[in-house]
Scaffold this motif. Sequence first.
Motif, PDB file in Angstrom:
ATOM      1  N   ASN A  59       1.064  -1.084  -0.103  1.00 59.35           N
ATOM      2  CA  ASN A  59       0.011   0.052  -0.393  1.00 59.35           C
ATOM      3  C   ASN A  59       0.838   1.286   0.065  1.00 59.35           C
ATOM      4  O   ASN A  59       1.933   0.848   0.908  1.00 59.35           O
ATOM      5  N   HIS A  61       0.713   5.711   0.448  1.00 61.59           N
ATOM      6  CA  HIS A  61      -0.621   6.944   0.482  1.00 61.59           C
ATOM      7  C   HIS A  61      -0.013   7.770   1.154  1.00 61.59           C
ATOM      8  O   HIS A  61       1.435   7.706   1.974  1.00 61.59           O
ATOM      9  N   SER A  62      -0.044   8.871   0.645  1.00 60.32           N
ATOM     10  CA  SER A  62       0.665  10.088   1.181  1.00 60.32           C
ATOM     11  C   SER A  62      -0.771  11.617   0.975  1.00 60.32           C
ATOM     12  O   SER A  62      -1.872  10.838   0.981  1.00 60.32           O
ATOM     13  N   GLU A  63      -0.624  11.924   2.553  1.00 63.21           N
ATOM     14  CA  GLU A  63      -1.569  13.627   3.163  1.00 63.21           C
ATOM     15  C   GLU A  63      -0.836  14.672   2.940  1.00 63.21           C
ATOM     16  O   GLU A  63       0.355  14.375   3.132  1.00 63.21           O
TER      17      GLU A  63
END
Length: 133
Positions: A59, A61-63
Motif C-alpha cells: 500500500n 498513501h500520501s497526505e
Amino acid sequence: MRWFKRIGIALLLLPFVLISGIIVFEIFDICVNHAATDRQTKKLQTDLESRISDLEILNVHSETGNLSGTGNHVECLSVIDFATEMTEGEITSALSDTCDLNRDGISIEQKEDGTYTVYLETSAPFPDNIEGH
C-alpha cells in the motif's frame, strides 16, 4: 472630471483585485505542496525498491495538510506498507545510505503480521498555507 471618475473606479476595484491575487497565490501554494508530497512519496518508493531486493509493496498513501492538528502549518506525509524477508535492522541500514533516520522524519514500524510500514513526514514548501488552518 474623467480622471476623477477613473481614479474612483480604480479605488473601488482595488480590493477585489487584491483579494483575487491572494486567492490565486493560495491555490498555487496548495498545488506546489501536493506536488512536493507526490514527489516525496515516489522518491521513498524508489529508494525502497532499489535498496530491498525482495520488496513487495502492499500500500502507498500520501497526505498533505496539518497533520498534527496544532498550529497553522502544512506537512507532507508519505506512508508505504511493504513485505520483505529482511529484518528491521537490515532495512534501517539499507535506507541509511539515502536518509538519516533520526533527522529526516522517517520511521519504520513492524506490524504483527510481519509486514513493515515506513513513515516519512516533512515540512511542506509553503508551510503557512490555508491548508494548515
